[in-house]
Design a protein around this motif. Sequence first.
Motif: not given
Length: 200
Positions: A49-77
């Motif tokens: 739905t329209t609300r679902g699409q908005a929620r999906r965009r938010v999930d992708l933004i947060w998920g991408s941020a967590f994924l990039v940050t987590g991968a960076g921390l793991l590499v540094v570690s």
Amino acid sequence: MVRFNVDRSPLRQFVIGLVGVLLILAAIEIVWVHQITLEPETDESGQLTTRGQARRRVDLIWGSAFLVTGAGLLVVSLAGLVRHESVVEGTEDGLRLRVAGPQGMVSIPWDDVIAVRSGSVAEDARLAVPVLYIDVENPDAYPPDLWGGEWEGNTMRVDAESWAIAPEEVAVRARIELDRYRRDHADRANGEDEDRAPYV
């Protein structure tokens, strides 16, 4: 010749890696799994739905941020655990500190060191962070922008939070080497004066 060296704390490196793994798992949960988080809203035909699409965009933004940050921390570690690069080295000639970037060391000759001491600094309402202070005679001889440190007049302040050894112990070891250097230098100077002295 290296008299003493200080590595990063293995426990801290492990904790950084653990945080990285948790962020990666959170990204997977947010974007794909949805065992804990809510799935984007769909209609009866399974379309977002329209609300679902908005929620999906938010999930992708947060998920991408967590994924990039987590991968960076793991590499540094993992890099920190595998390479065992020193953050401080005390040599016959002076102190070397990893404050010129992740791969860069700054060398401070004993001739330029006035004093070495330890302390702590509280910033932005955080808990006090342990630090090492190196007072030098000529701060202009070193990089003005430090990685993990900063200048306070002619004093280099280095963040020691991630070190395997407390800065108090590092300061004691550095003072021992500084005193040894000054004694040896004074003995050599006295010996040269005696060699030059005329016979009576």
